[in-house]
Design a protein around this motif. Structure first.
Motif, PDB file in Angstrom:
ATOM      1  N   ALA A 301     -20.357 -60.517 -25.673  1.00  5.47           N
ATOM      2  CA  ALA A 301     -18.906 -60.555 -25.527  1.00  5.47           C
ATOM      3  C   ALA A 301     -18.523 -60.497 -24.056  1.00  5.47           C
ATOM      4  O   ALA A 301     -19.123 -59.767 -23.268  1.00  5.47           O
ATOM      5  CB  ALA A 301     -18.274 -59.384 -26.276  1.00  5.47           C
ATOM      6  N   ALA A 302     -17.518 -61.279 -23.692  1.00  3.51           N
ATOM      7  CA  ALA A 302     -17.005 -61.241 -22.324  1.00  3.51           C
ATOM      8  C   ALA A 302     -16.390 -59.874 -22.057  1.00  3.51           C
ATOM      9  O   ALA A 302     -15.643 -59.347 -22.880  1.00  3.51           O
ATOM     10  CB  ALA A 302     -15.964 -62.336 -22.123  1.00  3.51           C
ATOM     11  N   GLN A 303     -16.710 -59.293 -20.923  1.00  6.77           N
ATOM     12  CA  GLN A 303     -16.116 -58.018 -20.567  1.00  6.77           C
ATOM     13  C   GLN A 303     -16.043 -57.868 -19.053  1.00  6.77           C
ATOM     14  O   GLN A 303     -16.732 -58.564 -18.306  1.00  6.77           O
ATOM     15  CB  GLN A 303     -16.870 -56.857 -21.187  1.00  6.77           C
ATOM     16  N   THR A 768     -17.091 -65.078 -26.342  1.00 11.72           N
ATOM     17  CA  THR A 768     -18.487 -64.735 -26.062  1.00 11.72           C
ATOM     18  C   THR A 768     -19.030 -65.722 -25.047  1.00 11.72           C
ATOM     19  O   THR A 768     -18.608 -66.880 -24.996  1.00 11.72           O
ATOM     20  CB  THR A 768     -19.336 -64.763 -27.346  1.00 11.72           C
ATOM     21  N   VAL A 769     -19.970 -65.258 -24.231  1.00 17.52           N
ATOM     22  CA  VAL A 769     -20.373 -66.018 -23.051  1.00 17.52           C
ATOM     23  C   VAL A 769     -21.871 -65.874 -22.795  1.00 17.52           C
ATOM     24  O   VAL A 769     -22.488 -64.898 -23.234  1.00 17.52           O
ATOM     25  CB  VAL A 769     -19.618 -65.522 -21.792  1.00 17.52           C
ATOM     26  N   PRO A 770     -22.460 -66.819 -22.058  1.00 16.68           N
ATOM     27  CA  PRO A 770     -23.736 -66.524 -21.404  1.00 16.68           C
ATOM     28  C   PRO A 770     -23.475 -65.445 -20.351  1.00 16.68           C
ATOM     29  O   PRO A 770     -22.960 -65.720 -19.269  1.00 16.68           O
ATOM     30  CB  PRO A 770     -24.127 -67.866 -20.775  1.00 16.68           C
ATOM     31  N   SER A 771     -23.775 -64.204 -20.708  1.00 10.95           N
ATOM     32  CA  SER A 771     -23.358 -63.062 -19.884  1.00 10.95           C
ATOM     33  C   SER A 771     -24.049 -63.041 -18.528  1.00 10.95           C
ATOM     34  O   SER A 771     -23.553 -62.435 -17.584  1.00 10.95           O
ATOM     35  CB  SER A 771     -23.633 -61.757 -20.628  1.00 10.95           C
ATOM     36  N   MET A 772     -25.186 -63.668 -18.448  1.00 15.85           N
ATOM     37  CA  MET A 772     -25.852 -63.918 -17.176  1.00 15.85           C
ATOM     38  C   MET A 772     -26.759 -65.121 -17.375  1.00 15.85           C
ATOM     39  O   MET A 772     -27.039 -65.533 -18.498  1.00 15.85           O
ATOM     40  CB  MET A 772     -26.646 -62.701 -16.682  1.00 15.85           C
ATOM     41  N   ARG A 773     -27.179 -65.712 -16.275  1.00 21.80           N
ATOM     42  CA  ARG A 773     -28.173 -66.786 -16.325  1.00 21.80           C
ATOM     43  C   ARG A 773     -29.232 -66.479 -15.278  1.00 21.80           C
ATOM     44  O   ARG A 773     -28.907 -66.060 -14.161  1.00 21.80           O
ATOM     45  CB  ARG A 773     -27.541 -68.151 -16.066  1.00 21.80           C
ATOM     46  N   MET A 774     -30.474 -66.716 -15.621  1.00 21.28           N
ATOM     47  CA  MET A 774     -31.592 -66.471 -14.717  1.00 21.28           C
ATOM     48  C   MET A 774     -32.602 -67.586 -14.887  1.00 21.28           C
ATOM     49  O   MET A 774     -32.909 -67.991 -16.013  1.00 21.28           O
ATOM     50  CB  MET A 774     -32.234 -65.111 -15.021  1.00 21.28           C
ATOM     51  N   ILE A 775     -33.122 -68.085 -13.776  1.00 21.95           N
ATOM     52  CA  ILE A 775     -34.214 -69.059 -13.783  1.00 21.95           C
ATOM     53  C   ILE A 775     -35.261 -68.559 -12.796  1.00 21.95           C
ATOM     54  O   ILE A 775     -34.969 -68.430 -11.595  1.00 21.95           O
ATOM     55  CB  ILE A 775     -33.739 -70.465 -13.380  1.00 21.95           C
ATOM     56  N   VAL A 776     -36.457 -68.269 -13.285  1.00 16.80           N
ATOM     57  CA  VAL A 776     -37.519 -67.727 -12.442  1.00 16.80           C
ATOM     58  C   VAL A 776     -38.584 -68.797 -12.230  1.00 16.80           C
ATOM     59  O   VAL A 776     -39.115 -69.363 -13.192  1.00 16.80           O
ATOM     60  CB  VAL A 776     -38.151 -66.468 -13.057  1.00 16.80           C
TER      61      VAL A 776
END
Length: 835
Positions: A301-303, A768-776
Motif C-alpha cells: 500500500a502507498a504510504q 498499491t505500488v511497487p514500494s521500492m525497486r532494486m536491480i543488483v
C-alpha cells in the motif's frame, strides 16, 4: 482514516491558520526536527567512533568497528529521520493507538489486542539467542539515545500538533519487542486467507455452489508459469477437498468480523488485492556481463513516509568478529537490511501467499460461555485481561479469550458495526483464529543471518528461521549462481481439508498436523532455464503433495516477465532490466480489445473513441489515450456485467482473478452472467460490452473533455502521498501530503500501480505500488540501482521528504552507493558519533 470529531477539525484549522499567519515561523518549527548531518555527537553507550555518511539522496552509510556500534548507530540514525513513523508503527502493532490518538481508535485497539501481536512479540524476546539479543538491544539503545536528547517537537513536526488530540503525550522509550511486533503487522499486511474464508462462506449462502467455485478459479497450470515446476517433495499426493458447510447461524458473526477486518485494512493500507511483488534472477548465461542480475519490487500500500528506509551497514574491518557489509532496504522500526545485497550475495522477497490462517467455529457451553467443546468434552478457555489506555479518557478493560486454536475473534468484531446491523453472536458458537503469526517465531534472526550469508548454503540455513510471513526468497551471488527457496511455517491439513472455509473446531478432523518439513518446501538452484521469476503465482506444479495455497495470483505479471526474458533480443543488461520493471503491458486489454474493435458503432463520438484502440500496443503509459479509455471501459464493464450478479460485499476489483474471470466470460458470448438481471430481455457479451463502452466514453468526456486525443491515463491514474494521521485534518494536511503525481501502470501489470474499481469517489487513484525497486548487478555491485516511493526523510518540508517520487513514477533510479571512496566523495553530510 480515523473518525476524529468535527471539533478537532475546527480546532486544528484555527491553530494552523494562526501558525500560517506567523509567516516565517512555520519553516523554523519544521526545521527544529531535521537531523544533524555534520559535526560530532556523543552517544551514551557507544564503544568506538562511528562515521555516518549520507549520500546525495539522504541514504545513510554507517561505518563502525563492531556489530554493537553498527546497530546502535542504525537505531539512532533511523530515529533521526523517521521517529514519528516508528512511534506510530509501534502503537499500531502493539494495539495502543488510543494512548496516542484518544478514544476514536478504541475499537481498533480492541481488535489488535485480541490478535495479540504484542504478547507474541514479548514471547519472542524471551526466545532470543545471544547474538540476536545483542543486535536488538544495540538498536534499541540507539533509538533511546536519540529520544533522550530531544523534546517531542524536536523529534518530528507531527508532535507540534499532537497535543490537540493527545495532550501531554510524551514518547516512551523504545523497547525490544516494539521492533519484533512490526513483523506481525507485516504478516497481517501480507495475509489474505481469513478474508477469503469469510467471503466464501457468505457467498455460499447467497449464490449456488458452482457460481462460487467459478469466482475462485484454480490456477491455470497449463498456460501460466510455475516457479519450481518439477519439484519432488518425496511425499504422497494431496487429497481432494471434501464438501464442507458453514452453519447458517454463524453467518452474521462472519459478516461482522469481515467489517472488522475492513477497518484493519483501512488502518494498515492492506487487503489482498494489489498486495504482491515481482522478483527475478537471471543467470550469467543470459546476461551481458556473464554474472547474474537480480531485480525486486515489492507491491504494498502507498504510504507516507515510504515503508522502506534505505541504508548501508559497513564494518570498517570485515572479519568474523564484524561480518557486516550490506546495503539495501530496512524498516525504520527494525535493525538490519531486509532486502538488499552484501559483498557476496543479493536477495529479494515477494509474497509467497500461503494459506496460514484458519477460522474455527467453536461450540460454546450454553451453561458457561468460557467453555468450548473438544471431542465431546468441555474445555476451559484461557482468559487474558487487557487494559487499553486512552489519551484524554478513562482506560478500557477487555478480556481476550483463547481456545486451543487461538483468540476468539467474534468477541471483537468491532462492536459498532454489530450494533448498526443489529448483530449479536448466535449461541452456541464463537469464531477463533489459528494463524502462524500468533506463534513465537524467529523472522528477524533469519534476516540478520542473510545479512551475513556468503553463499547459497548459508542463505538456505537462514531461510530455515524465516517463519512468518512466508516469502518467495530469491538469491544470486558473485560466483554466478541463482536460487530460490520457499520458507516458513506452512500447515499440513488432514486429507480433504483445504482451509478455504471456516472449519468445525469441536473435533480433531480439521486440525493442523504440523508444518511442511523444510526440505520438502520447494526450492531450486541454477535451473536449466537460466532464470527464476516470482510474482505471487503458483510455487509448484499440481502434483506437489501439499496444499500451500489455492489463492495464487493468476500469473499475468509472471507471464509478462518470463516473456521479456525469453524474448530478449540479445544478452540482457541493466538497461533491459530497467525496461522490464517499467513494463506496462496490460494482458487484460490483450484479451478484450480485439472484441471491442469488432463492435459497430453509428455514433461518430464512439467511432472516434474506438479508433484509439486500433493499433494500441496495450501498454498503460501515463500519456496514453487508449490506456485511459480501456481502464474506464474495464471499470464500467465490471459494473454492467457483474454488479447485478454479486452481493455488495463482494464487488469485483480492477485486476487479479477478475482478469481470469473476464477471459472465461469473453470466450462465451452467451455466458449467463452477461445478462442484466434488471431488464426483461437477455443481454449477451456484445450488448454489455457496447453499453460499458458507451458509458466509458461519456465518463471520459465528462472528466477530460470531448476530444479523445486529449484523454490521458496519467490524468486519471494519480498518486497522492497522504500522511497516515495528518491527512485527516483540513489545512493541516497541506503541510504533510504531497501530490498528486501522474502515474503509469495498473493492476496486475508488472508496473503494479493498483487501483480500486469499487471506489466510487476516486476509482482510478493509485492505492498499491511497487514500494521500492532494486536491480543488483552481481558482476559489479557499484552499478546496482534502487529507488523507493517517497524519500528518506520522514520530516515534512525536508529536501528528502518526497524527492524520490518523480524518479519512482518514471521508473528511474539512483545509484545504490557501495564503495567507500564514492560514498565519502559524494556525501552531502558526514556525522561522527562518539562514545
Amino acid at each position: 482514516m480515523f473518525p476524529f470529531r468535527r471539533l478537532f477539525f475546527i480546532l486544528l484549522s484555527l491553530v494552523l491558520s494562526a501558525i500560517m499567519l506567523a509567516g516565517a515561523t512555520l519553516p523554523v518549527i519544521q526545521r527544529r526536527s531535521f537531523p544533524q548531518l555534520e559535526g560530532e555527537l556523543r552517544i551514551p553507550g557507544l564503544q568506538q567512533q562511528v562515521d555516518v555518511y549520507r549520500d546525495p539522496y539522504g541514504v545513510p552509510h554507517i561505518f563502525a568497528s563492531s556489530p554493537h556500534d553498527l546497530f546502535m548507530a542504525q537505531g539512532f540514525v533511523q530515529a533521526q529521520d523517521r521517529f514519528w513513523q516508528m512511534d506510530f508503527w509501534r502503537h499500531q502493532s502493539t494495539g495502543r493507538l488510543s494512548e496516542l490518538l484518544g478514544k476514536n481508535t478504541i475499537e481498533i485497539d480492541q481488535y489488535l489486542q485480541t490478535l495479540g501481536w504484542e504478547r507474541v512479540a514479548l514471547a519472542e524476546v524471551a526466545l532470543l539467542d545471544d547474538d540476536s539479543r545483542m543486535i536488538l538491544q544495540a538498536f534499541t539503545d540507539g533509538v533511546n539515545a536519540y529520544l533522550g536528547s530531544r523534546t517531542p517537537a524536536e523529534m518530528s513536526f507531527e508532535y507540534v500538533f499532537l497535543p490537540l488530540v493527545s495532550h501531554g503525550y510524551q514518547p516512551a522509550p523504545w523497547e525490544l519487542h516494539h521492533s519484533l511486533a512490526w513483523g506481525k503487522a507485516m504478516a497481517w499486511d501480507l495475509a489474505g486467507n481469513m478474508d477469503t474464508e469469510i467471503e466464501r462462506a457468505r457467498l455460499l449462502a447467497d449464490l449456488p455452489e458452482e457460481q462460487v467455485a467459478w469466482l475462485f478459479p484454480e490456477y491455470d497450470f497449463a498456460t501460466r508459469p510455475v516457479i519450481v515446476a518439477d519439484f519432488d517433495a518425496g511425499a504422497s499426493a494431496a487429497a481432494p477437498p471434501i464438501a464442507q458447510g458453514v452453519p447458517e447461524a454463524v453467518l452474521p458473526a462472519l459478516a461482522s468480523l469481515q467489517r472488522g477486518t475492513g477497518r484493519m485494512h483501512d488502518l494498515f493500507g492492506s487487503g489482498f488485492e494489489g498486495i504482491g511483488s515481482n522478483s527475478w534472477a537471471i543467470h550469467g548465461d543470459r546476461t551481458a556481463t556473464g554474472r547474474p542480475i537480480l531485480a525486486n519490487d515489492p507491491h504494498l500500500a502507498a504510504q507516507l513516509p515510504s515503508i522502506w528506509y534505505e541504508i548501508g551497514l559497513h564494518c570498517r574491518v570485515f572479519n568474523p568478529d564484524c561480518p557486516y557489509d550490506v546495503a539495501g532496504f530496512a524498516f525504520s522500526a527494525t535493525p538490519g537490511v531486509i532486502i538488499g545485497h552484501n559483498r557476496h550475495i543479493a536477495w529479494g522477497f515477494t509474497n509467497l501467499g500461503p494459506d496460514v490462517m484458519d477460522l474455527y467455529i467453536e461450540k460454546i457451553n450454553p451453561e458457561n460461555p468460557d467453555q468450548y467443546e473438544v471431542n465431546g468434552e468441555w474445555m476451559d478457555m484461557e482468559r487474558v485481561p487487557v487494559r487499553i489506555q486512552v489519551a484524554g479518557g478513562d482506560p478500557v478493560d477487555i478480556t481476550v479469550r483463547y481456545t486451543r486454536h487461538g483468540p476468539v475473534m467474534s468477541d471483537v468484531s468491532l462492536s459498532e458495526f454489530g450494533q448498526q446491523a443489529g448483530i449479536e453472536l448466535p449461541q452456541p458458537y464463537a469464531i477463533a483464529l489459528r494463524w502462524t503469526a500468533l506463534e513465537p517465531g524467529k523472522i528477524f534472526r533469519a534476516i540478520w543471518k542473510m545479512n551475513r550469508a556468503q553463499n547459497w548454503a548459508a542463505f538456505r540455513a537462514a531461510a530455515q528461521d524465516f517463519n512468518v510471513p512466508s516469502q518467495n526468497l530469491l538469491y544470486a551471488d558473485v560466483e554466478g549462481n541463482i536460487g530460490y527457496q520457499a520458507p516458513g511455517w506452512l500447515p499440513i491439513r488432514l486429507p480433504g481439508h483445504d482451509g478455504m472455509l471456516p472449519a468445525p473446531g469441536w473435533t480433531d478432523d480439521f486440525e493442523w498436523q504440523g508444518y511442511i518439513p523444510f526440505e520438502q518446501l520447494p526450492y531450486v538452484f541454477n535451473p536449466q532455464e537460466g532464470y527464476i521469476v516470482t510474482a505471487n503465482h503458483a510455487v509448484a506444479g499440481p502434483d506437489y503433495p501439499y496444499t500451500i495455497s489455492r489463492q495464487w495470483a493468476p500469473g499475468y505479471r509472471a507471464q509478462s516477465i518470463v516473456d521479456d526474458i525469453i524474448s530478449a533480443p540479445g544478452l540482457i543488461d541493466l538497461a533491459y532490466v530497467q525496461r522490464m520493471q517499467a513494463n506496462n503491458r496490460d494482458m487484460n486489454a490483450e484479451q478484450l480489445v480485439p472484441l471491442l474493435l469488432r463492435l459497430d458503432f453509428v455514433d461518430s463520438r464512439l467511432q472516434a473513441a474506438q479508433s484509439l484502440l486500433d493499433g494500441w500496443d496495450h501498454q498503460a503509459h501515463m500519456d496514453a489515450s487508449p490506456a485511459a479509455l480501456f481502464a474506464v471501459f474495464w471499470r464500467n464493464l465490471l459494473v454492467e456485467a457483474l454488479h447485478d450478479d454479486l452481493p455488495e460485499y463482494y464487488l469485483p476489483g480492477a485486476g487479479g482473478v477478475w482478469f481470469q474471470i473476464a477471459g472465461t466470460m469473453a470466450a462465451d458470448p452467451d455466458h449467463p452472467w452477461w445478462d442484466d438481471a434488471a431488464t426483461p430481455g437477455r443481454e449477451n457479451r456484445d450488448a454489455i460490452m457496447r453499453r460499458a463502452f458507451e458509458n466509458a466514453v461519456a465518463e471520459l468526456e465528462d472528466i477530460s473533455g470531448p476530444d479523445p486525443q486529449s484523454w490521458s491515463w496519467g490524468d486519471l491514474h494519480t498518486l497522492t502521498h497522504r500522511h497516515g494521521l495528518m491527512s485527516n485534518f483540513p489545512l493541516l494536511d497541506r503541510l504533510f501530503n504531497v501530490g498528486p503525481f501522474r502515474v503509469s501502470g495498473g493492476s496486475s501489470i508488472v508496473n503494479a500501480t493498483g487501483w480500486r474499481a469499487q471506489d466510487e469517489s476516486a476509482p482510478y487513484e493509485v492505492r498499491t505500488v511497487p514500494s521500492m525497486r532494486m536491480i543488483v548487478d552481481l558482476s559489479d555491485m557499484r552499478k546496482s540501482l534502487s529507488i523507493h516511493l517517497t524519500g528518506q526523510s520522514g520530516h515534512a518540508g525536508h529536501d528528502h521528504y518526497s524527492d524520490m517520487t518523480d524518479l519512482w513514477r518514471r521508473v528511474e533510479y539512483h545509484p545504490m552507493f557501495w564503495d567507500t571512496g564514492r560514498i565519502e566523495a559524494q556525501a552531502e553530510g558526514h556525522l561522527v558519533l562518539l562514545p
